[in-house]
Design a protein around this motif. Structure first.
Motif, mmCIF file in Angstrom:
data_model
loop_
_atom_site.group_PDB
_atom_site.id
_atom_site.type_symbol
_atom_site.label_atom_id
_atom_site.label_comp_id
_atom_site.label_asym_id
_atom_site.label_seq_id
_atom_site.Cartn_x
_atom_site.Cartn_y
_atom_site.Cartn_z
ATOM 1 N N MET A 1 -9.800 2.568 -8.055
ATOM 2 C CA MET A 1 -9.127 1.694 -7.296
ATOM 3 C C MET A 1 -7.786 2.551 -6.830
ATOM 4 O O MET A 1 -7.464 3.589 -7.610
ATOM 5 C CB MET A 1 -8.532 1.291 -7.953
ATOM 6 C CG MET A 1 -7.297 0.025 -7.826
ATOM 7 S SD MET A 1 -7.565 -2.011 -8.483
ATOM 8 C CE MET A 1 -5.753 -1.838 -7.558
ATOM 9 N N PRO A 2 -7.823 3.221 -5.823
ATOM 10 C CA PRO A 2 -5.962 3.727 -5.267
ATOM 11 C C PRO A 2 -5.085 2.924 -6.447
ATOM 12 O O PRO A 2 -4.306 1.727 -6.409
ATOM 13 C CB PRO A 2 -5.799 2.894 -3.730
ATOM 14 C CG PRO A 2 -6.990 1.986 -3.327
ATOM 15 C CD PRO A 2 -7.822 2.022 -4.333
ATOM 16 N N GLN A 3 -4.561 4.493 -6.667
ATOM 17 C CA GLN A 3 -3.216 4.362 -7.644
ATOM 18 C C GLN A 3 -2.180 4.669 -6.510
ATOM 19 O O GLN A 3 -1.775 5.423 -6.759
ATOM 20 C CB GLN A 3 -3.495 4.660 -8.996
ATOM 21 C CG GLN A 3 -4.281 3.992 -10.131
ATOM 22 C CD GLN A 3 -4.787 3.502 -10.475
ATOM 23 O OE1 GLN A 3 -3.532 2.631 -10.731
ATOM 24 N NE2 GLN A 3 -5.624 2.124 -10.741
ATOM 25 N N ASN A 4 -1.631 3.650 -6.199
ATOM 26 C CA ASN A 4 0.168 4.289 -5.710
ATOM 27 C C ASN A 4 0.801 3.009 -6.139
ATOM 28 O O ASN A 4 0.338 2.120 -6.759
ATOM 29 C CB ASN A 4 0.020 4.032 -4.100
ATOM 30 C CG ASN A 4 -0.692 3.251 -3.292
ATOM 31 O OD1 ASN A 4 -0.394 1.535 -3.386
ATOM 32 N ND2 ASN A 4 -2.322 3.299 -2.604
ATOM 33 N N ASP A 5 2.579 2.736 -5.556
ATOM 34 C CA ASP A 5 3.517 1.862 -5.920
ATOM 35 C C ASP A 5 2.812 0.066 -5.146
ATOM 36 O O ASP A 5 3.794 0.140 -6.012
ATOM 37 C CB ASP A 5 4.470 2.801 -5.844
ATOM 38 C CG ASP A 5 4.473 3.550 -5.627
ATOM 39 O OD1 ASP A 5 4.766 3.844 -7.012
ATOM 40 O OD2 ASP A 5 5.959 4.264 -4.967
ATOM 41 N N ASP A 6 2.402 0.236 -4.519
ATOM 42 C CA ASP A 6 2.012 -0.930 -3.252
ATOM 43 C C ASP A 6 0.743 -1.735 -4.644
ATOM 44 O O ASP A 6 0.592 -2.987 -5.051
ATOM 45 C CB ASP A 6 1.347 -0.823 -2.631
ATOM 46 C CG ASP A 6 3.028 -0.414 -1.855
ATOM 47 O OD1 ASP A 6 3.868 -0.306 -2.299
ATOM 48 O OD2 ASP A 6 2.712 0.635 0.033
ATOM 49 N N SER A 7 -0.002 -0.626 -5.134
ATOM 50 C CA SER A 7 -1.192 -1.498 -5.774
ATOM 51 C C SER A 7 -0.820 -2.099 -7.415
ATOM 52 O O SER A 7 0.422 -1.854 -7.719
ATOM 53 C CB SER A 7 -2.156 -0.449 -6.060
ATOM 54 O OG SER A 7 -2.870 0.081 -5.156
#
Length: 292
Positions: free
Chosen positions: A140-146
């Motif tokens: 799963m994408p791991q960014n500030d919005d996840s």
């Protein structure tokens, strides 16, 4: 679809004295997220049996997107007996389909498109589903919005300190109720302090964005670094409380994903779960004054 919200874990039947009802937090969560207008999907496994076919048909009839594997294990059931004091006693059958959710190419593709996921501790009691959940989180994408939501659900001793610690490390939002918090803090070695202090400790120790604490009729809290939101529980005519916590999580996460403040999201979550308590079953159609 992009930016999908996923509920991942158990899909089962609660077998009650008056008959059977579809259960499982992931489907409840995904169903309510869909009602708030966001693309959602439930991930689980069922058996190639009438109970399994009925679950997938039920989700299809509700318009709920699903990635539900058919595996060579029986569809999960929970035998619910009511004791003389009126308290339900649960016998959650083991080595069933949702204990054996496979990590497939389709699931990997879904993980790459996932904006938020909600998973619990019960679905990790068996190594197969536990590894699938962790592999999903890896992809799963791991960014500030996840948003990675760990909704603690301690049942029948189907949990360990290692599973809880790993899940808290993997999540950025922790949802827990007051009874679970007492159990967890006893396991982690800080039983003698009040509930709020325990929440601050967990928030800091696991570097969480948010910690949601629900206390039944005594209200709910959302802790964020340096702030806490408290909302009293509305007084309503309760039909049953099944799925109320899942609807709370769905309303809260949907609001945050739409850019609402913590206070606004918390308010909608409280009103949504109160409404679900006035209905029989975990998946009522929500009124437009909530979903809009």
């Amino acid at each position: 679809m992009k930016d999908i919200v996923v509920g991942m874990g158990e899909a089962l039947w609660d077998v009650l004295p008056e008959g059977k009802k579809i259960g499982g937090a992931p489907a409840n969560f995904a169903y309510h997220v869909k009602q708030f207008g966001l693309p959602s999907c439930v991930v689980s496994a069922v058996g190639d049996d009438p109970l399994g076919h009925e679950i997938t048909e039920n989700f299809t009839s509700k318009g709920l997107d699903q990635l539900i594997a058919e595996v060579p294990y029986p569809t999960g059931t929970v035998q619910v007996e009511i004791d003389p004091a009126g308290v339900p006693q649960y016998d959650i059958k083991e080595n069933v389909a949702w204990d054996n959710i496979p990590f497939t190419p389709e699931l990997e593709a879904l993980a790459r498109e996932t904006k938020a996921v909600c998973f619990g501790s019960l679905a990790q009691r068996n190594v197969v589903s536990r590894e699938t959940i962790n592999r999903f989180l890896d992809v799963m994408p791991q960014n500030d919005d996840s948003l990675v939501v760990f909704d603690v659900n301690l049942r029948q001793g189907f949990y360990t300190k290692d599973i809880l610690c790993n899940s808290m490390r993997r999540c950025n939002i922790l949802k827990i109720n007051d009874e679970e918090l007492v159990t967890v803090s006893r396991m982690f070695g800080y039983p003698g302090i009040d509930l709020q202090d325990k929440c601050w400790i967990l928030l800091g120790k696991y570097n969480l964005k948010m910690l949601i604490l629900t206390c039944g009729i005594n209200g709910s809290y959302v802790f964020t670094p340096g702030n806490v939101s408290f909302k009293p529980t509305p007084k309503v005519e309760v039909a049953d409380t099944v799925g109320a916590g899942d609807s709370f999580t769905a309303a809260f996460i949907s609001s945050i994903l739409k850019g609402k403040s913590v206070a606004e999201a918390h308010d909608l979550a409280v009103r949504t779960s109160a409404y679900v308590c006035t209905c029989k079953g975990a998946m009522p159609v929500l009124p437009r004054d909530l979903t809009e």
